[in-house]
Design a protein around this motif. Structure first.
Motif, PDB file in Angstrom:
ATOM      1  N   THR A  56     146.062 -63.375  43.141  1.00 34.10           N
ATOM      2  CA  THR A  56     146.637 -64.024  44.917  1.00 34.10           C
ATOM      3  C   THR A  56     147.967 -65.403  45.013  1.00 34.10           C
ATOM      4  O   THR A  56     147.392 -65.966  43.836  1.00 34.10           O
ATOM      5  N   HIS A  57     148.237 -65.248  46.563  1.00 36.35           N
ATOM      6  CA  HIS A  57     148.832 -66.400  45.826  1.00 36.35           C
ATOM      7  C   HIS A  57     148.746 -67.030  47.561  1.00 36.35           C
ATOM      8  O   HIS A  57     149.152 -66.252  48.363  1.00 36.35           O
ATOM      9  N   ASN A  58     148.485 -68.254  48.218  1.00 37.02           N
ATOM     10  CA  ASN A  58     148.457 -68.676  49.296  1.00 37.02           C
ATOM     11  C   ASN A  58     147.915 -68.039  49.750  1.00 37.02           C
ATOM     12  O   ASN A  58     148.030 -67.430  51.395  1.00 37.02           O
ATOM     13  N   ILE A  59     146.796 -67.693  49.419  1.00 35.66           N
ATOM     14  CA  ILE A  59     145.487 -66.619  50.529  1.00 35.66           C
ATOM     15  C   ILE A  59     144.187 -67.708  50.748  1.00 35.66           C
ATOM     16  O   ILE A  59     143.939 -67.960  49.691  1.00 35.66           O
ATOM     17  N   PRO A  60     144.321 -67.934  52.032  1.00 40.21           N
ATOM     18  CA  PRO A  60     142.759 -68.897  51.787  1.00 40.21           C
ATOM     19  C   PRO A  60     141.762 -68.900  51.229  1.00 40.21           C
ATOM     20  O   PRO A  60     141.118 -66.767  50.911  1.00 40.21           O
ATOM     21  N   ASN A  61     140.878 -68.974  51.482  1.00 39.63           N
ATOM     22  CA  ASN A  61     139.622 -68.751  49.798  1.00 39.63           C
ATOM     23  C   ASN A  61     138.676 -67.618  50.374  1.00 39.63           C
ATOM     24  O   ASN A  61     138.164 -66.946  50.004  1.00 39.63           O
ATOM     25  N   GLU A  62     138.421 -68.125  51.573  1.00 41.02           N
ATOM     26  CA  GLU A  62     137.731 -67.193  52.882  1.00 41.02           C
ATOM     27  C   GLU A  62     138.257 -65.303  52.447  1.00 41.02           C
ATOM     28  O   GLU A  62     137.502 -64.906  52.375  1.00 41.02           O
ATOM     29  N   THR A  63     139.809 -65.245  52.496  1.00 35.80           N
ATOM     30  CA  THR A  63     139.985 -63.777  52.582  1.00 35.80           C
ATOM     31  C   THR A  63     140.015 -63.820  50.910  1.00 35.80           C
ATOM     32  O   THR A  63     139.442 -62.356  50.892  1.00 35.80           O
ATOM     33  N   LEU A  64     140.332 -64.797  49.806  1.00 36.01           N
ATOM     34  CA  LEU A  64     139.729 -64.299  48.104  1.00 36.01           C
ATOM     35  C   LEU A  64     138.686 -64.094  47.969  1.00 36.01           C
ATOM     36  O   LEU A  64     138.660 -62.937  47.214  1.00 36.01           O
ATOM     37  N   ALA A  65     137.690 -64.312  48.984  1.00 37.82           N
ATOM     38  CA  ALA A  65     136.027 -64.148  48.866  1.00 37.82           C
ATOM     39  C   ALA A  65     135.548 -62.640  49.520  1.00 37.82           C
ATOM     40  O   ALA A  65     135.003 -61.972  48.858  1.00 37.82           O
ATOM     41  N   ALA A  66     135.915 -62.563  50.676  1.00 34.15           N
ATOM     42  CA  ALA A  66     135.983 -61.378  50.981  1.00 34.15           C
ATOM     43  C   ALA A  66     136.441 -60.190  49.761  1.00 34.15           C
ATOM     44  O   ALA A  66     135.912 -58.792  49.770  1.00 34.15           O
ATOM     45  N   PRO A 118     141.427 -64.562  58.487  1.00 30.92           N
ATOM     46  CA  PRO A 118     141.218 -65.953  58.080  1.00 30.92           C
ATOM     47  C   PRO A 118     142.646 -66.499  57.833  1.00 30.92           C
ATOM     48  O   PRO A 118     143.545 -67.472  57.877  1.00 30.92           O
ATOM     49  N   SER A 119     144.027 -65.647  57.508  1.00 29.60           N
ATOM     50  CA  SER A 119     145.244 -66.269  56.878  1.00 29.60           C
ATOM     51  C   SER A 119     146.493 -65.870  57.739  1.00 29.60           C
ATOM     52  O   SER A 119     147.269 -66.490  57.383  1.00 29.60           O
ATOM     53  N   GLY A 120     145.918 -65.396  59.010  1.00 33.42           N
ATOM     54  CA  GLY A 120     146.697 -65.647  59.753  1.00 33.42           C
ATOM     55  C   GLY A 120     147.632 -64.457  59.878  1.00 33.42           C
ATOM     56  O   GLY A 120     149.072 -64.084  60.430  1.00 33.42           O
ATOM     57  N   ILE A 121     147.780 -63.998  58.670  1.00 33.70           N
ATOM     58  CA  ILE A 121     149.191 -61.895  58.081  1.00 33.70           C
ATOM     59  C   ILE A 121     149.005 -61.560  59.373  1.00 33.70           C
ATOM     60  O   ILE A 121     147.610 -61.241  60.255  1.00 33.70           O
ATOM     61  N   CYS A 122     150.197 -61.172  59.116  1.00 27.77           N
ATOM     62  CA  CYS A 122     150.275 -60.088  60.690  1.00 27.77           C
ATOM     63  C   CYS A 122     151.420 -58.718  59.672  1.00 27.77           C
ATOM     64  O   CYS A 122     151.650 -57.900  60.339  1.00 27.77           O
ATOM     65  N   HIS A 123     152.243 -59.343  59.323  1.00 27.37           N
ATOM     66  CA  HIS A 123     153.963 -58.493  58.519  1.00 27.37           C
ATOM     67  C   HIS A 123     153.496 -58.058  57.057  1.00 27.37           C
ATOM     68  O   HIS A 123     153.122 -59.074  56.689  1.00 27.37           O
ATOM     69  N   LEU A 124     153.097 -57.262  56.541  1.00 29.78           N
ATOM     70  CA  LEU A 124     153.181 -56.604  55.022  1.00 29.78           C
ATOM     71  C   LEU A 124     154.527 -55.524  55.572  1.00 29.78           C
ATOM     72  O   LEU A 124     154.890 -54.859  56.222  1.00 29.78           O
ATOM     73  N   ALA A 125     154.643 -55.922  53.657  1.00 32.84           N
ATOM     74  CA  ALA A 125     155.299 -55.453  52.571  1.00 32.84           C
ATOM     75  C   ALA A 125     155.126 -55.041  51.638  1.00 32.84           C
ATOM     76  O   ALA A 125     154.045 -56.013  51.094  1.00 32.84           O
ATOM     77  N   GLY A 126     155.062 -53.965  51.065  1.00 31.44           N
ATOM     78  CA  GLY A 126     154.531 -53.863  49.852  1.00 31.44           C
ATOM     79  C   GLY A 126     154.843 -52.830  49.271  1.00 31.44           C
ATOM     80  O   GLY A 126     156.027 -51.397  49.540  1.00 31.44           O
ATOM     81  N   VAL A 127     154.803 -52.652  47.723  1.00 30.28           N
ATOM     82  CA  VAL A 127     155.060 -51.687  46.470  1.00 30.28           C
ATOM     83  C   VAL A 127     154.128 -50.855  46.367  1.00 30.28           C
ATOM     84  O   VAL A 127     153.811 -51.230  45.158  1.00 30.28           O
ATOM     85  N   ARG A 135     142.157 -44.555  42.455  1.00 28.03           N
ATOM     86  CA  ARG A 135     142.466 -45.101  41.474  1.00 28.03           C
ATOM     87  C   ARG A 135     143.591 -45.716  43.102  1.00 28.03           C
ATOM     88  O   ARG A 135     144.174 -45.134  43.472  1.00 28.03           O
ATOM     89  N   TRP A 136     144.527 -47.257  42.644  1.00 28.06           N
ATOM     90  CA  TRP A 136     145.960 -47.688  42.897  1.00 28.06           C
ATOM     91  C   TRP A 136     146.073 -48.988  42.549  1.00 28.06           C
ATOM     92  O   TRP A 136     144.847 -49.758  42.124  1.00 28.06           O
ATOM     93  N   ALA A 137     147.047 -49.423  42.565  1.00 32.27           N
ATOM     94  CA  ALA A 137     147.812 -49.989  42.243  1.00 32.27           C
ATOM     95  C   ALA A 137     149.194 -51.002  43.550  1.00 32.27           C
ATOM     96  O   ALA A 137     149.325 -50.099  43.498  1.00 32.27           O
ATOM     97  N   VAL A 138     148.969 -52.193  43.795  1.00 35.25           N
ATOM     98  CA  VAL A 138     149.932 -52.652  44.948  1.00 35.25           C
ATOM     99  C   VAL A 138     150.672 -53.830  44.484  1.00 35.25           C
ATOM    100  O   VAL A 138     149.159 -54.631  44.622  1.00 35.25           O
ATOM    101  N   LEU A 139     151.148 -54.020  44.895  1.00 35.62           N
ATOM    102  CA  LEU A 139     151.744 -55.527  45.142  1.00 35.62           C
ATOM    103  C   LEU A 139     152.197 -55.762  46.858  1.00 35.62           C
ATOM    104  O   LEU A 139     153.129 -54.931  47.498  1.00 35.62           O
ATOM    105  N   GLY A 140     151.285 -56.137  47.416  1.00 35.46           N
ATOM    106  CA  GLY A 140     151.505 -56.967  48.653  1.00 35.46           C
ATOM    107  C   GLY A 140     152.406 -58.200  49.147  1.00 35.46           C
ATOM    108  O   GLY A 140     151.069 -59.153  48.636  1.00 35.46           O
ATOM    109  N   ILE A 141     153.205 -58.215  50.110  1.00 37.71           N
ATOM    110  CA  ILE A 141     153.859 -60.002  50.424  1.00 37.71           C
ATOM    111  C   ILE A 141     153.935 -59.616  51.775  1.00 37.71           C
ATOM    112  O   ILE A 141     153.683 -58.993  52.253  1.00 37.71           O
ATOM    113  N   HIS A 142     153.269 -61.232  52.501  1.00 46.39           N
ATOM    114  CA  HIS A 142     153.336 -60.987  53.515  1.00 46.39           C
ATOM    115  C   HIS A 142     153.841 -62.296  54.857  1.00 46.39           C
ATOM    116  O   HIS A 142     154.037 -63.324  54.263  1.00 46.39           O
ATOM    117  N   ARG A 143     153.927 -61.836  55.822  1.00 50.32           N
ATOM    118  CA  ARG A 143     153.999 -63.095  56.695  1.00 50.32           C
ATOM    119  C   ARG A 143     153.273 -63.209  58.405  1.00 50.32           C
ATOM    120  O   ARG A 143     153.302 -62.037  58.785  1.00 50.32           O
TER     121      ARG A 143
END
Length: 384
Positions: A56-66, A118-127, A135-143
């Motif tokens: 992850t990048h720039n995601i709050p510890n609370e979200t990471l713990a979850a 906890p992160s204030g994320i609203c808009h998602l984009a992913g591939v 199983r799955w694997a995804v890259l997601g970016i957030h605004r």
């Protein structure tokens, strides 16, 4: 300049496949390139837990713990997998999550409370990079809510780099296999023509061979829950749990045998046969024992017929033809009474035959004999 930046990023992706600590730099570059706030790169394989990863990048510890909670990660997979079901691997999509907070008690709300709020994320984009039943694997970016949703130019960028991300995942999976302890054990089990599952001390799946993976994908008799534990139909779950617990607590099972055999069925009439054994009881494999594996399950469809190696059993244990036939019926799920009827002999004669078989094979019980016979199976036939 933009093309050069993208090429540099692609080179870094392949470096990260070999040096995983570089993934943090990769996703940071992706966030900067798309003018996003944060990102998460995750892979989940319930049938191969050693493969799992989260960067992850720039995601709050609370979200990471979850997100370290396997249950939340499976919720993420099952919640968002429908978004990708109509899409091809490598396709990029965007979505607004504003409605997630409006449905208390649902998976949407759980994911909102634990990960989005906890992160204030609203808009998602992913591939989408990988997809399967387990199983799955995804890259997601957030605004955040204050920023505009993702435009087509950002989605095109994600689509272009997805090819390289997927190749990097393949490298990661191969390295993961190479680095596993007891590689020789997994090599042996991968080539079994019987489905094999290994469970850890918490009865969570720690390994499954390709045959077992295919059976889990295609059958509804057995499934995995959010904690990677085996789940059967409600009427069969109690018995399955009893067998698993007895195999796990083998040393405490003074008056009962550890493990056993169970037939599972679904509403469509399909049936799976399970043999549950303590992992350390697998004959001829004790030198390959791994601390992370505590219970082993052998799986086959009820309609599949096990064939034993007659030459091996006769040479090693001097079994007669009649004794061999009885063993083959036993391993195919026949009870003692059924064996007597099938062979046209008395129940007393069957017991006498098995007493002799126990002596010749140095087994003390029917379950122990089953363990031995499982190691003597050859390619089985499908019986209609």
């Amino acid at each position: 300049m933009k093309l050069e930046r993208e090429n540099n990023l692609i080179a870094k992706i392949y470096d990260a496949a070999l040096l995983p600590n570089l993934w943090l730099d990769v996703i940071k570059d992706i966030v900067n390139h798309t003018k996003s706030k944060s990102a998460i790169f995750t892979g989940l394989d319930q049938l191969n837990p050693g493969y799992d990863f989260v960067y992850t990048h720039n995601i709050p510890n609370e979200t990471l713990a979850a997100y370290q909670d396997d249950r939340i990660r499976v919720v993420d997979m099952k919640l968002h997998m429908p978004l990708w079901n109509g899409s091809e691997i490598g396709e990029a999509l965007s979505q607004s999550c504003q409605h997630y907070a409006q449905h208390p008690g649902t998976d949407h709300y759980v994911f909102y409370e634990k990960c989005l709020k906890p992160s204030g994320i609203c808009h998602l984009a992913g591939v989408l990079l990988d997809r399967g039943n387990y199983r799955w694997a995804v890259l997601g970016i957030h605004r955040t809510r204050e920023v505009q949703p993702f435009a087509q130019v950002e989605l095109d960028f994600l689509r272009r780099i997805s090819l390289h991300l997927r190749r990097a995942l393949q490298i990661h999976r191969q390295i993961n296999v190479i680095q596993q302890d007891n590689l020789s054990l997994y090599t042996v089990l991968d080539n079994f023509k019987t489905g094999i599952l290994l469970l850890d001390q918490n009865l969570c799946l720690s390994y499954s061979n390709p045959v077992a993976q295919k059976m889990l994908d295609q059958s509804s008799c057995l499934d995995l829950d959010m904690h990677n534990r085996l789940k059967a139909a409600s009427g069969q779950q109690t018995r399955l749990d009893q067998l698993l617990e007895s195999a796990l607590l083998e040393d405490a099972a003074i008056h009962t045998e550890a493990g056993g055999v169970l037939a599972l069925s679904d509403t469509m009439g399909a049936q799976l046969m399970l043999t549950v054994v303590p992992f350390k009881k697998l004959r001829n494999m004790q030198h390959l024992q791994s601390a992370q594996h505590q219970v082993a399950l052998f799986m086959t469809h009820k309609s599949q017929h096990y064939s034993l190696s007659r030459a091996y059993l006769q040479q090693c244990y001097q079994l007669s033809k009649r004794e061999f036939d009885l063993c083959e019926l036993l391993i195919n799920g026949y009870k003692i009474e059924d064996i007597a009827e099938q062979c046209g002999i008395t129940l007393s004669s069957v017991r006498t035959y098995f007493k002799n078989i126990y002596e010749k094979t140095h087994c003390c019980s029917q379950i122990e004999l089953m363990h031995l016979l499982m190691g003597c199976t050859i390619h089985f036939e499908h019986v209609d």
